[in-house]
Design a protein around this motif. Structure first.
Motif, mmCIF file in Angstrom:
data_model
loop_
_atom_site.group_PDB
_atom_site.id
_atom_site.type_symbol
_atom_site.label_atom_id
_atom_site.label_comp_id
_atom_site.label_asym_id
_atom_site.label_seq_id
_atom_site.Cartn_x
_atom_site.Cartn_y
_atom_site.Cartn_z
ATOM 1 N N LYS A 281 -7.124 10.103 -0.625
ATOM 2 C CA LYS A 281 -7.114 9.266 -1.820
ATOM 3 C C LYS A 281 -6.599 9.983 -3.054
ATOM 4 C CE LYS A 281 -12.059 10.235 -2.403
ATOM 5 N NZ LYS A 281 -13.418 9.626 -2.381
ATOM 6 N N ASP B 36 -3.451 5.684 -2.609
ATOM 7 C CA ASP B 36 -3.377 4.785 -1.466
ATOM 8 C C ASP B 36 -2.389 3.668 -1.773
ATOM 9 O OD1 ASP B 36 -4.008 3.870 1.063
ATOM 10 O OD2 ASP B 36 -5.728 2.686 0.396
ATOM 11 N N GLY C 242 -3.075 6.354 1.852
ATOM 12 C CA GLY C 242 -4.342 7.056 1.683
ATOM 13 C C GLY C 242 -5.033 7.415 2.980
#
Length: 668
Positions: A468, A472, A535
């Protein structure tokens, strides 16, 4: 192919200069925003008429610095020239105000012209700037004009040539308190001079990925045709050392064998490796073991198909010395501006590799695409570089840069080719996201142009998935083109490979190979697909262990990424027409690649340079083209042949009714 398509800081004051209008500046040809009308200029700037504002009244598509209310969109008939709005700039009593456009990719060496309409409400109006910026966000060029106070609308003009180091160009409207004043601005227009035009044709096909050959058109639109894709992967991550198997990589046909170099990711340092596979038909792949010298854990090299540590893309040059036939561009991490970057390796067989130098050939990272251009005899590398120009503070913006080399050792200074813009940001916003960036882009010689496949990353958030911190969001493949590797066109932004339906093996991030495979009927491209977005899988996803990258096959009809299309049918709708710029008639006969739907047809007339029909080549003499025709020879009744006009400059007027036109060329 019979596969089913899946569902779908402020500037100091500068001396005032007077600049004359640049005569003969043609339609903008830098990377524009999407083009609404074929053959008509597309804008470089978003919201150039200040017709839309945000909740604070500030113009959308422009960055405002200054006190609240010092730069706002107003709707007052007396203070606008066109559209519903204009910009009211109020110099603050203490300080200054600036209104700067979003960045636009600049073409080094290209002439730019900026015009704007301005009038004075009181005091002294603001100043207009044309600014150029380099990769490091340093301003490398600027022109400025300070209009004289006038209660009437006046047009101000600036012209400048983009410096060699320019990556972006912006427009700035700037007001300061010496003395304070109110001014109104409207119809800000930025244009880039067109590249030179050559009417001569070769035997290569002319596609319609840009307006290079188009003089005018009406009732014609560009349509993107998504690929037919293999319903399942053609190469899967099915070995212990393949936690994921995907391709940004290369597929090269030698003899009757397709040779694939692809990325396999695993838990053994350096995690990314180059693996090798072979096929006779692009659909069924074998993974020969023992070709390389890299093992995995307790497995020796003889038991794996890993041919190099660190992944990369491979190009093949049949004219190179035997020990340099294969060239790899591979990324390695390290110290920024020193050892972090792309390294060149050579090989005689594609299995054993020798690194050229201890320092990278090209800086930055971490995605590269490498091809060999047999026409210009040079290697073409498109590399991902990271600029701190992103919307998200403190993060970087991924963009595609191009560099070339005659020997894969000495490379040109990379130039910015394709970068995320207002339209890409909008695509991310449709998903409730943040901005659009370019994750990578192969640049492949195809017929009369270079075709690029930008991997457009729509950043949705920095809170989802295993990775992340790098953001993402989906990555989708679009299409771009360039005649010279410098000036890139993206008139349409729809994906050329559709994201799969939720749950499918290809429902997340897509990347592509750096090589195309062409037959008389089709063009194919291997692509890597993940069933998660950039992500990665969320730790709480019950299917987390199933999230992997695999490789699929995408195919189109020959030249078939984008067509010029018209949908009139059954006496309803408006027939379409496109007129080419002058072309010098070469040897051979005129051919079209086109599809006419029921009640549809294409009719070709030949005009002189003044636009008059040449005797014998009018509409009444033209034989209509109907049906699905990958190679339709254009003929005229009465026996006239275009060879009669060899060496003359003519225009083609092509009437299109309920049909798609993909390309034209001269042959045989």
């Amino acid at each position: 192919m019979n596969w089913k398509r899946p569902a779908r800081r402020l500037p100091r004051t500068f001396a005032v200069i007077a600049v004359a209008a640049l005569l003969g500046l043609a339609t903008a040809q830098a990377q524009t925003l999407p083009q609404r009308v074929v053959g008509a200029p597309a804008p470089l700037l978003a919201n150039p008429g200040f017709d839309a504002g945000n909740g604070s009244g500030q113009p959308i598509g422009w960055a405002v610095t200054g006190p609240q209310g010092s730069a706002v969109v107003i709707n007052r008939a007396a203070d606008r020239t066109a559209g519903p709005g204009s910009l009211q700039l109020t110099d603050p009593a203490d300080g200054s105000v600036s209104v700067r456009s979003e960045k636009v990719v600049a073409v080094p060496g290209r002439d730019y012209r900026l015009t704007a309409k301005v009038k004075t409400g009181s005091g002294t109006p603001g100043s207009l700037y044309l600014e150029f910026w380099d990769f490091n966000r340093s301003r490398v060029g600027v022109e400025v004009v300070a209009p004289e106070p006038s209660p009437d609308w006046q047009t101000v003009t600036l012209t400048a040539k983009a410096p060699p180091t320019a990556a972006h160009v912006t427009v700035l409207i700037y007001g300061t308190q010496a003395p304070a004043g109110v001014s109104y601005w409207d119809e800000v227009d930025l244009e880039a001079a067109a590249a030179g035009y050559d009417p001569r044709l070769t035997t290569a096909r002319e596609l319609f990925l840009d307006d290079y050959r188009i003089e005018s058109a009406h009732d014609i639109g560009r349509v993107v045709h998504p690929a037919q894709v293999s319903p399942t992967p053609v190469l899967r991550a099915d070995q212990p050392w393949e936690h994921s198997a995907y391709i940004y990589g290369s597929v090269i046909k030698l003899g009757s064998t397709y040779r694939m170099w692809y990325t396999c990711y695993n838990d053994q340092a350096p995690n990314y490796h180059l693996c090798y596979a072979e096929s006779k038909d692009l659909k069924t792949w074998a993974k020969p073991l023992g070709r390389g010298s890299v093992g995995y854990r307790d497995l020796p090299a003889s038991k794996t198909n890993i041919v190099a540590a660190h992944s990369g893309t491979v190009a093949y040059n049949p004219d190179a010395p035997a020990d340099r036939r294969y060239v790899m561009l591979t990324f390695r991490s390290g110290t920024v501006n020193d050892t972090l970057g792309y390294y060149t390796r050579f090989s005689a067989d594609g299995y054993s590799w020798t690194e050229v130098a201890a320092k990278p050939a090209l800086l930055d990272g971490d995605v590269s695409n490498l091809t060999w251009d047999p026409v210009t005899k040079r290697y073409v590398a498109t590399i991902k570089k990271r600029m701190f120009t992103a919307r998200t503070p403190g993060t970087y913006e991924r963009s595609a840069f191009v560099s070339t080399s005659p020997d894969a050792i000495t490379w040109t200074e990379p130039t910015l080719a394709v970068s995320g813009d207002y339209a890409d940001d909008g695509r991310a916003e449709q998903l409730g996201g943040l901005e659009g960036q370019i994750y990578g882009m192969p640049a492949i010689r195809y017929e009369s142009t270079y075709v690029g496949f930008p991997w457009v990353f729509s950043l949705t958030d920095f809170t989802s998935g295993e990775y992340k911190s790098a953001a993402d969001g989906p990555v989708e493949v679009q299409v771009a083109s360039s005649r010279d590797l410098i000036d890139w066109q993206r008139p349409v932004r729809d994906p050329v490979i559709d994201i799969g339906t939720p749950g499918a093996w290809n429902d997340g991030a897509h990347y592509t190979a750096s090589t195309l495979h062409v037959t008389p009927e089709t063009v194919s491209l291997l692509y890597g697909a993940f069933n998660n977005e950039h992500g990665g899988a969320d730790p709480n996803d019950p299917n987390r262990d199933r999230h992997v990258g695999n490789i699929g096959l995408a195919g189109w009809r020959r030249d078939g990424w984008v067509s010029l299309s018209n949908g009139a049918a059954g006496g309803v709708g408006d027939p379409g027409q496109v007129i080419t710029k002058p072309i010098t008639v070469p040897d051979g006969r005129l051919h079209l690649n086109a599809t006419a739907r029921p009640e549809g047809s294409l009719v070709v007339e030949v005009l002189d340079e003044q636009g008059r029909v040449i005797d014998g080549f009018g509409r009444d003499q033209a034989v209509p083209i109907t049906g699905d025709r990958l190679d339709a020879e254009v003929t005229w009744r009465g026996g006239r042949q275009l060879s009669d006009l060899r060496g003359q400059q003519v225009k083609l007027r092509i009437s299109i009714v309920n049909a798609d036109l993909y390309s034209f060329w001269f042959a045989g």
